[in-house]
Motif scaffolding. Structure first.
Motif, PDB file in Angstrom:
ATOM      1  N   PRO A  49      58.395   6.104  -8.309  1.00 15.09           N
ATOM      2  CA  PRO A  49      57.731   4.885  -7.583  1.00 15.09           C
ATOM      3  C   PRO A  49      57.092   3.920  -8.673  1.00 15.09           C
ATOM      4  O   PRO A  49      57.315   2.737  -8.578  1.00 15.09           O
ATOM      5  CB  PRO A  49      56.735   5.404  -6.839  1.00 15.09           C
ATOM      6  CG  PRO A  49      57.323   6.815  -6.295  1.00 15.09           C
ATOM      7  CD  PRO A  49      58.196   7.149  -7.754  1.00 15.09           C
ATOM      8  N   VAL A  50      56.531   4.548  -9.593  1.00 11.74           N
ATOM      9  CA  VAL A  50      55.670   3.673 -10.749  1.00 11.74           C
ATOM     10  C   VAL A  50      56.723   2.860 -11.415  1.00 11.74           C
ATOM     11  O   VAL A  50      56.602   1.727 -11.682  1.00 11.74           O
ATOM     12  CB  VAL A  50      54.725   4.573 -11.459  1.00 11.74           C
ATOM     13  CG1 VAL A  50      54.335   3.746 -12.670  1.00 11.74           C
ATOM     14  CG2 VAL A  50      53.469   5.241 -10.607  1.00 11.74           C
ATOM     15  N   TYR A 268      43.688  -7.655  -4.029  1.00 17.14           N
ATOM     16  CA  TYR A 268      44.601  -8.766  -4.246  1.00 17.14           C
ATOM     17  C   TYR A 268      46.167  -8.400  -4.151  1.00 17.14           C
ATOM     18  O   TYR A 268      47.043  -9.053  -3.557  1.00 17.14           O
ATOM     19  CB  TYR A 268      44.162  -9.465  -5.595  1.00 17.14           C
ATOM     20  CG  TYR A 268      44.861 -10.786  -5.816  1.00 17.14           C
ATOM     21  CD1 TYR A 268      44.950 -11.705  -4.719  1.00 17.14           C
ATOM     22  CD2 TYR A 268      45.330 -11.054  -6.896  1.00 17.14           C
ATOM     23  CE1 TYR A 268      45.747 -12.820  -4.968  1.00 17.14           C
ATOM     24  CE2 TYR A 268      46.163 -12.339  -7.346  1.00 17.14           C
ATOM     25  CZ  TYR A 268      46.253 -13.306  -6.354  1.00 17.14           C
ATOM     26  OH  TYR A 268      46.899 -14.525  -6.689  1.00 17.14           O
ATOM     27  N   SER A 269      46.502  -7.334  -4.804  1.00 18.60           N
ATOM     28  CA  SER A 269      47.641  -6.813  -5.061  1.00 18.60           C
ATOM     29  C   SER A 269      48.134  -6.422  -3.273  1.00 18.60           C
ATOM     30  O   SER A 269      49.226  -6.930  -2.995  1.00 18.60           O
ATOM     31  CB  SER A 269      47.936  -5.341  -5.782  1.00 18.60           C
ATOM     32  OG  SER A 269      49.000  -5.075  -5.484  1.00 18.60           O
ATOM     33  N   TYR A 270      47.430  -5.797  -2.810  1.00 14.54           N
ATOM     34  CA  TYR A 270      47.836  -5.510  -1.300  1.00 14.54           C
ATOM     35  C   TYR A 270      47.997  -6.733  -0.485  1.00 14.54           C
ATOM     36  O   TYR A 270      48.928  -6.812   0.308  1.00 14.54           O
ATOM     37  CB  TYR A 270      46.613  -4.747  -0.700  1.00 14.54           C
ATOM     38  CG  TYR A 270      47.013  -4.541   0.770  1.00 14.54           C
ATOM     39  CD1 TYR A 270      47.796  -3.302   1.236  1.00 14.54           C
ATOM     40  CD2 TYR A 270      46.452  -4.988   1.822  1.00 14.54           C
ATOM     41  CE1 TYR A 270      48.198  -3.149   2.463  1.00 14.54           C
ATOM     42  CE2 TYR A 270      46.679  -4.899   3.023  1.00 14.54           C
ATOM     43  CZ  TYR A 270      47.437  -3.842   3.492  1.00 14.54           C
ATOM     44  OH  TYR A 270      47.658  -3.607   4.961  1.00 14.54           O
ATOM     45  N   ILE A 289      47.549  -3.084 -12.813  1.00  8.85           N
ATOM     46  CA  ILE A 289      46.358  -1.991 -12.540  1.00  8.85           C
ATOM     47  C   ILE A 289      46.642  -0.865 -13.345  1.00  8.85           C
ATOM     48  O   ILE A 289      45.788  -0.105 -13.856  1.00  8.85           O
ATOM     49  CB  ILE A 289      46.435  -1.805 -10.905  1.00  8.85           C
ATOM     50  CG1 ILE A 289      45.919  -3.051 -10.052  1.00  8.85           C
ATOM     51  CG2 ILE A 289      45.611  -0.709 -10.722  1.00  8.85           C
ATOM     52  CD1 ILE A 289      45.957  -3.047  -8.639  1.00  8.85           C
ATOM     53  N   VAL A 290      48.141  -0.499 -13.343  1.00  9.68           N
ATOM     54  CA  VAL A 290      48.469   0.772 -14.087  1.00  9.68           C
ATOM     55  C   VAL A 290      47.971   0.537 -15.534  1.00  9.68           C
ATOM     56  O   VAL A 290      47.574   1.657 -16.204  1.00  9.68           O
ATOM     57  CB  VAL A 290      49.938   0.947 -14.032  1.00  9.68           C
ATOM     58  CG1 VAL A 290      50.470   2.127 -14.746  1.00  9.68           C
ATOM     59  CG2 VAL A 290      50.307   1.279 -12.248  1.00  9.68           C
TER      60      VAL A 290
ATOM     61  N   THR B 134      46.802   2.551  -5.064  1.00 11.39           N
ATOM     62  CA  THR B 134      47.066   1.133  -4.710  1.00 11.39           C
ATOM     63  C   THR B 134      48.598   0.710  -5.209  1.00 11.39           C
ATOM     64  O   THR B 134      49.419   0.067  -4.503  1.00 11.39           O
ATOM     65  CB  THR B 134      46.263   0.240  -5.145  1.00 11.39           C
ATOM     66  OG1 THR B 134      44.855   0.686  -5.120  1.00 11.39           O
ATOM     67  CG2 THR B 134      46.160  -1.169  -4.013  1.00 11.39           C
ATOM     68  N   VAL B 135      49.030   1.241  -6.452  1.00 11.04           N
ATOM     69  CA  VAL B 135      50.020   0.765  -6.986  1.00 11.04           C
ATOM     70  C   VAL B 135      51.316   1.252  -6.424  1.00 11.04           C
ATOM     71  O   VAL B 135      52.307   0.856  -6.647  1.00 11.04           O
ATOM     72  CB  VAL B 135      50.037   1.104  -8.665  1.00 11.04           C
ATOM     73  CG1 VAL B 135      48.768   0.370  -9.216  1.00 11.04           C
ATOM     74  CG2 VAL B 135      50.118   2.537  -8.844  1.00 11.04           C
ATOM     75  N   LEU B 136      51.011   2.259  -5.608  1.00  7.49           N
ATOM     76  CA  LEU B 136      52.411   2.958  -5.040  1.00  7.49           C
ATOM     77  C   LEU B 136      52.713   2.505  -3.777  1.00  7.49           C
ATOM     78  O   LEU B 136      53.973   2.671  -3.469  1.00  7.49           O
ATOM     79  CB  LEU B 136      51.830   4.825  -4.927  1.00  7.49           C
ATOM     80  CG  LEU B 136      51.763   5.484  -5.931  1.00  7.49           C
ATOM     81  CD1 LEU B 136      51.411   6.914  -5.345  1.00  7.49           C
ATOM     82  CD2 LEU B 136      53.179   5.532  -6.483  1.00  7.49           C
TER      83      LEU B 136
END
Lengths: 308, 290
Positions: A49-50, A268-270, A289-290, B134-136
């Motif tokens: 997923p990443v 913000y991403s969400y 973020i990663v 969150t990144v998932l």
């Protein structure tokens, strides 16, 4: 394994490819079986997923509409958009303030002050307050958000303390309130770490300092704090990581508002993905973020190894 | 309350000739106690509201004396609300069991066996434990909706996987600390790997497994974002989602919310209290990363 014990009379045809050398560690069949479940689940549901998100970050994927099915690679378009996005820069700034102010400094300082002051406190008070701090740490994030919404509401205790019943602390000082809530929820963990470290500060050093006529402030600055320095660094980093991942608290308390004042990167991403439907741009923000968490993690690992 | 002078002089006789024992120590003590009292108020007030509002017939967000009632708890225990709690329990138990068992097997192998590139692999796992969840959501939402998995059990498995990197690390540290002799003795007695794991390694790493299980449970129990995005069916809603629904609805029953969030928080808090009695050390990091 059993064949190796029965040595053939004539020498093996090729010694170099012979797999039966016992002085060299080999991968066992058993370890494959033991590693298989984790070896399937972690790549499938975490690493893949990443990586997939990295790709999605360069597409025009949408949550609904035409581009929810027929999306395509758009190259640098998302990055170009991000670099010209004022909300993104504001989000970076808010994230830095929140993570450093509330996480690295706030929670660590609160935990440190608690642990040091608890040493001298009366037993009943010590039990009660350390219990409360640990309780605050164990509460689920949704409950923490609820009690802080209540405390910071216009009729709540914080407004009452400001002696201004018309004030709305959660609206007027949103970042400050969510930072306080975050520090409130993490200080218990920092306190536990510092209490353990304080027990390792040698008593005779403190006594020697007292004999030499050092004041309590001097003993604190010159003896105790230097001993706590490694713990302070570890705590600051751990609190930074935990604060960085703290999406739920801010999303429930303010949803990034008012006017993006608490819009940290995860929120913000969400919002970009699931409120404004720009899943592609949302994934790109997730990639940022990663990158940041990988940087933080590297610092963590580097410090952990350099201490040994 | 804040008059520790008597105690101060008592304590000073441990270090023999202290220059100015009473004034120095008592100032320090008064200052410490004051600090602790102020911080205690800071920690207590939000929780005090929760407790008072949960038994208040006319609860608001204000901190006030309650008109005692238990109606809030009855309202909080309505069937739909209990259903959400049940979903949370199912999800958290699956996540805990899957995560802990899989992490244990891998941790044992990492601790005892030869594995090529073990160092880099472990380092990669450590990095994963620091990646914010969150990144998932975007890739997982795409993958799960493509596979038709937007429901409770796949989400539970995903939550197990998000806890796994830290669990592997935690359990590996515990296995590293136990001596090899017992396992070797068992292997000489011709016990298979699984038998050795069950009869020797598991009993000796109980505190580590308990910490890892608590971490997994707390992680899944508190998780808000993943269930909200990845569970589409309203009947499979979990407790935090329901609580959020209450908080954001137009007619807010503050007392009911408070009562429900107390019921929702209780399992996690009790888990910590019970476990901290059993395992003094080692469990502490159990909830470090929520």
């Amino acid at each position: 394994m059993t064949e190796a014990t029965v040595m053939p009379l004539k020498p093996a045809p090729s010694r170099r490819s012979g797999p039966r050398r016992l002085d060299r560690p080999r991968l066992k069949l058993a370890s494959l079986f033991l590693l298989a479940p984790a070896g399937i689940l972690l790549p499938a549901l975490f690493i893949l997923p990443v990586c997939y998100a990295i790709y999605l970050g360069f597409t025009n994927l949408q949550l609904v509409g035409l581009h929810s099915v027929h999306y395509r690679f758009t190259g640098w378009a998302n990055i170009a958009f991000m670099l010209s996005d004022a909300s993104f820069y504001q989000s970076l700034w808010v994230t830095a303030l929140f993570v450093v102010g509330s996480g690295a400094v706030g929670s660590t300082l609160l935990g440190l002050v608690l642990a040091i002051a608890l040493q001298q406190a009366m037993p009943a008070l010590r039990m009660a307050v350390s219990g409360l701090a640990i309780l605050a740490w164990t509460l689920p994030p949704t409950t923490i958000a609820l009690v802080w919404i209540a405390s910071a509401s216009p009729s709540g205790p914080i407004a009452a303390m400001m002696a201004d019943m018309k004030a709305d602390p959660l609206y007027d000082h949103a970042l400050l309130i969510v930072s306080a809530a975050n520090a409130w929820s993490l200080a218990g963990l920092a306190m536990i770490m510092f209490s353990a470290a304080l027990r390792n500060v040698p008593k005779d050093m403190i006594e020697a300092g007292t004999l030499e006529g050092a004041s309590s402030v001097q003993r604190m600055m010159r003896i105790t704090l230097p001993f706590l320095k490694p713990t302070i660094v570890t705590s600051a980093l751990l609190m930074t990581l935990l604060t960085f991942g703290n999406f739920t608290l801010i999303y429930l308390m303010t949803a990034g508002g008012p006017d993006n004042a608490t819009n940290i990167l995860p929120v913000y991403s969400y919002l970009e993905g699931f409120k404004f439907f720009n899943l592609g741009y949302s994934a790109l923000l997730g990639n940022i973020i990663v990158i940041f968490s990988a940087l933080l993690g590297s610092v963590f690992v580097f410090l952990g190894q350099s201490r040994r | 309350m804040l008059n520790p002078g008597a105690k101060a002089s008592k304590e000073s006789d441990s270090g023999a000739p202290v220059p100015n024992p009473v004034s120095g120590l008592s100032f320090e003590k008064v200052f410490s106690n004051l600090t602790i009292a102020v911080l205690g108020v800071f920690f207590a007030i939000p929780m005090l509201w929760l407790v008072l509002a949960s038994v208040d017939r006319r609860a608001t967000y204000a901190l006030k004396l309650p008109l005692l009632t238990f109606a809030n708890f009855l309202a909080a225990l309505q069937p739909e609300n209990l259903g959400a709690l049940g979903n949370s329990i199912i999800m958290s138990v699956i996540a805990t069991v899957v995560g802990t068992v899989v992490a244990f097997l891998a941790a044992y192998s990492f601790s005892r066996h030869y594995i090529p590139w073990k160092g880099p692999v472990l380092l990669a796992i450590l990095f994963l434990s620091g990646v914010p969840i969150t990144v998932l959501i975007v890739p997982m939402y795409e993958m799960f909706s493509y596979a038709g998995w937007l429901s409770l059990v796949p989400t539970a498995i995903l939550l197990a996987v998000t806890a796994m990197p830290f669990q592997i690390y935690l359990i590996k540290n515990f296995i590293d600390a136990i001596p090899l002799d017992l396992e070797e003795a068992a292997f000489i007695e011709k016990a298979g790997t699984l038998r050795v794991l069950r009869s020797v390694v598991v009993p000796m790493t109980m505190p580590g497994l308990a910490s890892a299980a608590i971490f997994g449970f707390v992680n899944a129990w508190g998780s808000f974002l993943l269930p909200v995005v990845l569970i589409s069916d309203v009947d499979q809603q979990t407790a935090p989602e329901r609580l959020y629904g209450f908080m954001s609805s137009t007619s807010v029953n503050y007392g009911g919310i408070a009562a429900y969030s107390i019921i929702y928080s209780l399992p996690v808090v009790l888990l910590y209290v019970l476990m901290s009695r059993h395992f003094k050390a080692g469990f502490v990091l159990g909830g470090a990363v929520r």
